[in-house]
Design a protein around this motif. Structure first.
Motif, PDB file in Angstrom:
ATOM      1  N   LEU A  15     -39.008 -24.887  22.847  1.00  0.00           N
ATOM      2  CA  LEU A  15     -38.084 -23.771  22.675  1.00  0.00           C
ATOM      3  C   LEU A  15     -38.220 -22.876  23.908  1.00  0.00           C
ATOM      4  O   LEU A  15     -39.241 -22.207  24.083  1.00  0.00           O
ATOM      5  CB  LEU A  15     -38.406 -22.987  21.406  1.00  0.00           C
ATOM      6  CG  LEU A  15     -38.204 -23.723  20.081  1.00  0.00           C
ATOM      7  CD1 LEU A  15     -38.679 -22.863  18.920  1.00  0.00           C
ATOM      8  CD2 LEU A  15     -36.741 -24.092  19.885  1.00  0.00           C
ATOM      9  N   PHE A  38     -29.709 -21.866  20.872  1.00  0.00           N
ATOM     10  CA  PHE A  38     -29.811 -20.898  19.792  1.00  0.00           C
ATOM     11  C   PHE A  38     -29.439 -19.535  20.351  1.00  0.00           C
ATOM     12  O   PHE A  38     -29.602 -19.275  21.545  1.00  0.00           O
ATOM     13  CB  PHE A  38     -31.237 -20.815  19.238  1.00  0.00           C
ATOM     14  CG  PHE A  38     -31.714 -22.073  18.561  1.00  0.00           C
ATOM     15  CD1 PHE A  38     -31.396 -22.315  17.235  1.00  0.00           C
ATOM     16  CD2 PHE A  38     -32.490 -22.990  19.238  1.00  0.00           C
ATOM     17  CE1 PHE A  38     -31.839 -23.453  16.597  1.00  0.00           C
ATOM     18  CE2 PHE A  38     -32.935 -24.128  18.620  1.00  0.00           C
ATOM     19  CZ  PHE A  38     -32.605 -24.370  17.289  1.00  0.00           C
ATOM     20  N   GLU A  42     -31.673 -15.898  16.571  1.00  0.00           N
ATOM     21  CA  GLU A  42     -32.160 -17.102  15.893  1.00  0.00           C
ATOM     22  C   GLU A  42     -33.457 -17.602  16.518  1.00  0.00           C
ATOM     23  O   GLU A  42     -34.404 -17.977  15.817  1.00  0.00           O
ATOM     24  CB  GLU A  42     -31.092 -18.204  15.953  1.00  0.00           C
ATOM     25  CG  GLU A  42     -29.891 -17.954  15.070  1.00  0.00           C
ATOM     26  CD  GLU A  42     -28.816 -19.006  15.270  1.00  0.00           C
ATOM     27  OE1 GLU A  42     -28.102 -19.308  14.304  1.00  0.00           O
ATOM     28  OE2 GLU A  42     -28.689 -19.518  16.400  1.00  0.00           O
ATOM     29  N   GLY A  43     -33.502 -17.598  17.855  1.00  0.00           N
ATOM     30  CA  GLY A  43     -34.690 -18.081  18.545  1.00  0.00           C
ATOM     31  C   GLY A  43     -35.908 -17.222  18.265  1.00  0.00           C
ATOM     32  O   GLY A  43     -37.005 -17.739  18.010  1.00  0.00           O
ATOM     33  N   ARG A  45     -36.428 -15.235  15.663  1.00  0.00           N
ATOM     34  CA  ARG A  45     -36.827 -15.377  14.259  1.00  0.00           C
ATOM     35  C   ARG A  45     -37.566 -16.696  14.042  1.00  0.00           C
ATOM     36  O   ARG A  45     -38.551 -16.750  13.290  1.00  0.00           O
ATOM     37  CB  ARG A  45     -35.598 -15.304  13.350  1.00  0.00           C
ATOM     38  CG  ARG A  45     -34.967 -13.919  13.269  1.00  0.00           C
ATOM     39  CD  ARG A  45     -33.785 -13.903  12.319  1.00  0.00           C
ATOM     40  NE  ARG A  45     -34.190 -14.207  10.953  1.00  0.00           N
ATOM     41  CZ  ARG A  45     -33.335 -14.406   9.958  1.00  0.00           C
ATOM     42  NH1 ARG A  45     -32.031 -14.331  10.180  1.00  0.00           N
ATOM     43  NH2 ARG A  45     -33.764 -14.669   8.737  1.00  0.00           N
ATOM     44  N   LEU A  46     -37.095 -17.755  14.677  1.00  0.00           N
ATOM     45  CA  LEU A  46     -37.741 -19.061  14.530  1.00  0.00           C
ATOM     46  C   LEU A  46     -39.155 -19.034  15.106  1.00  0.00           C
ATOM     47  O   LEU A  46     -40.102 -19.537  14.490  1.00  0.00           O
ATOM     48  CB  LEU A  46     -36.897 -20.135  15.223  1.00  0.00           C
ATOM     49  CG  LEU A  46     -37.428 -21.567  15.170  1.00  0.00           C
ATOM     50  CD1 LEU A  46     -37.602 -22.023  13.732  1.00  0.00           C
ATOM     51  CD2 LEU A  46     -36.485 -22.510  15.912  1.00  0.00           C
ATOM     52  N   TYR A  49     -41.442 -17.008  12.851  1.00  0.00           N
ATOM     53  CA  TYR A  49     -41.791 -17.758  11.635  1.00  0.00           C
ATOM     54  C   TYR A  49     -42.864 -18.810  11.930  1.00  0.00           C
ATOM     55  O   TYR A  49     -43.839 -18.952  11.179  1.00  0.00           O
ATOM     56  CB  TYR A  49     -40.541 -18.426  11.062  1.00  0.00           C
ATOM     57  CG  TYR A  49     -40.850 -19.387   9.944  1.00  0.00           C
ATOM     58  CD1 TYR A  49     -41.132 -18.919   8.656  1.00  0.00           C
ATOM     59  CD2 TYR A  49     -40.879 -20.763  10.167  1.00  0.00           C
ATOM     60  CE1 TYR A  49     -41.428 -19.799   7.630  1.00  0.00           C
ATOM     61  CE2 TYR A  49     -41.183 -21.642   9.150  1.00  0.00           C
ATOM     62  CZ  TYR A  49     -41.453 -21.161   7.874  1.00  0.00           C
ATOM     63  OH  TYR A  49     -41.760 -22.029   6.861  1.00  0.00           O
ATOM     64  N   LEU A  50     -42.707 -19.545  13.035  1.00  0.00           N
ATOM     65  CA  LEU A  50     -43.674 -20.581  13.382  1.00  0.00           C
ATOM     66  C   LEU A  50     -45.041 -19.972  13.700  1.00  0.00           C
ATOM     67  O   LEU A  50     -46.080 -20.511  13.314  1.00  0.00           O
ATOM     68  CB  LEU A  50     -43.164 -21.397  14.573  1.00  0.00           C
ATOM     69  CG  LEU A  50     -41.977 -22.323  14.286  1.00  0.00           C
ATOM     70  CD1 LEU A  50     -41.385 -22.857  15.588  1.00  0.00           C
ATOM     71  CD2 LEU A  50     -42.398 -23.475  13.400  1.00  0.00           C
TER      72      LEU A  50
END
Length: 350
Positions: A15, A38, A42-43, A45-46, A49-50
Motif C-alpha cells: 500500500l 484507493f 480509504e487508504g 482507514r485501511l 485498521y491493519l
C-alpha cells in the motif's frame, strides 16, 4: 483484498501513498501486479485498521513499526506480517507479507532437482555444526528452513527449538520462541536460555548483526546443530559476510558444515507452454534452485576466506538454472528475467 491475494498466490501486498490517494500492488511469483487505487480516506482507514489488528500504535506515524496477526481466508489459515514506513508528506507506506500456515512441504517437493534435496538432507544427519541458507528476499529461504527443521523433528526425532522474529509458521513438532526485546528476549539472550533446555537442533530465524552471529557460532561450538539464514549474494559470499560480522576464521572453520544460495523460479505452465499467463486457470508452480557449498569445496573456500572467485561461484548457480531451462522445467522468459536482474546488480556494484 486478502481473498484476491490468496487467489493469485501473492506473497506481499504493498500500500503506497501518492499525492491524491494510495496504490495497492501485489507480488505474485516474484512479479508486482498492476496497481489499484484507493482514496486518501480509504487508504488511511485501511492502514489504521491493519495497525490496530497487528497490535501496533495507530497514532505513531513518524517511526517504522512492525507487527503480525493471524487470519483465515477461504478456509486457509494465514499469518500476516505488517510493516510500516513513514513517507512524505505525513503519510505511511505499508507492506503485508502473507505466510500460509499449511503443512510445510518436504525438501524433495521444494527443490527442482532431487539431488539438491538429498544433499541438504545429508547435512541434517550431522550432530553438530552450522548450516546457513542465503539468497535475496522472496527466494524461499524461510520455507526451506522450516522444511529442514521439520525433517529434523519428525524424521530424525530430534529435539528442536527455534528463535524467530517473528514466528512465521506455527508448528507443533518443535518449540518456537518469539523474540521480544521489550521483555528482554533478544537473539543473544534467547540462545543462551535455549542452550540450557537440552536441544539437539537450534533454528535461528536470521543472522542480522554481530551479536546474533557470535551467539549462533557459539551455539554450534557447544555441540549443537544450528540452522539459520543470512543475506549474501552467493554461498561463498556468506563466509565474507561472517568475517564482516566479527566471526574469526578459526570459528568459521570449526562450525560451518554447509552453505546454500537459492533462487525461487517459476516453472513452465502445462497449458501456456511457458510462464503462466494472467488469464490461465492453471496454478502457478514454483521451485527452488540452489547451489551448495560443503565438504572439500567448503574447506577450500573457508581457507581462502572469500572463497573462489565470484565468477566461478556464480557460475554454479547459473549452471543449475541453465540445466532447468534445457530440461524444459524453467521457461526461457524466467531465465531472461533472472539474468537481467543479475546484470543490474553487477552494474550497480561497479
Amino acid at each position: 483484498m486478502l481473498t484476491a491475494a490468496v487467489a493469485v498466490q501473492a506473497t506481499d501486498i504493498h500500500l503506497m501513498p501518492k499525492a491524491n490517494g494510495y496504490l495497492m500492488k501485489m507480488r505474485s511469483g516474484g512479479v508486482l501486479s498492476k496497481s489499484e487505487s484507493f482514496s486518501i480516506r480509504e487508504g488511511e482507514r485501511l492502514i489504521a485498521y491493519l495497525k490496530f489488528t497487528a497490535s501496533m500504535d495507530i497514532g505513531e506515524k513518524r517511526k517504522p513499526q512492525s507487527g503480525s496477526f493471524r487470519q483465515i481466508v477461504n478456509g486457509l489459515p494465514l499469518s500476516l506480517r505488517i510493516s510500516t514506513l513513514p513517507a512524505v508528506p505525513h503519510k505511511e507506506s505499508l507492506v503485508i507479507r502473507i505466510l500460509p500456515q499449511e503443512h510445510v512441504p518436504h525438501l524433495s517437493e521444494l527443490t527442482l532437482f532431487p539431488y539438491s534435496a538429498s544433499k541438504l538432507t545429508a547435512l541434517l544427519a550431522q550432530p553438530t555444526g552450522l548450516i546457513l541458507l542465503s539468497g535475496p528476499t522472496g527466494s524461499g529461504k524461510s520455507t526451506t528452513l522450516y522444511s529442514m527443521v521439520q525433517h529434523c523433528a519428525s524424521v530424525l526425532n530430534k529435539h528442536v527449538i527455534t528463535l524467530e522474529d517473528p514466528v512465521e509458521k506455527q508448528q507443533d513438532a518443535f518449540v518456537q520462541i518469539q523474540v521480544n526485546e521489550k521483555a528482554g528476549i533478544t537473539y543473544a539472550t534467547g540462545l543462551k536460555a535455549i542452550l540450557r533446555h537440552d536441544p539437539d537442533v537450534i533454528m535461528v530465524g536470521e543472522i542480522r548483526d554481530e551479536e546474533t552471529a557470535r551467539a549462533a557460532v557459539k551455539s554450534a561450538l557447544t555441540g549443537h546443530l544450528v540452522l539459520s539464514t543470512i543475506h549474501a549474494r552467493d554461498s561463498a559470499g556468506v563466509i565474507g559476510r561472517l568475517v564482516e560480522l566479527g566471526v574469526s576464521r578459526h570459528e568459521i572453520h570449526q562450525t560451518i558444515t554447509g552453505i546454500t544460495a537459492q533462487r525461487l523460479v517459476r516453472l513452465c505452465c502445462p497449458s501456456c507452454g511457458s510462464v503462466c499467463q494472467p488469464d490461465c486457470t492453471q496454478e502457478t508452480r514454483q521451485a527452488i534452485v540452489c547451489e551448495l557449498l560443503a565438504g572439500e569445496e567448503l574447506l577450500r573456500a573457508v581457507k581462502e576466506v572469500t572463497g573462489h572467485s565470484e565468477g566461478e561461484r556464480r557460475q554454479t548457480l547459473k549452471n543449475e538454472l541453465r540445466k532447468g531451462v534445457a530440461y524444459g522445467f524453467i521457461a526461457s522468459e524466467e531465465w531472461t528475467r533472472w539474468h537481467a536482474g543479475e546484470a543490474d546488480i553487477s552494474q550497480k556494484q561497479r
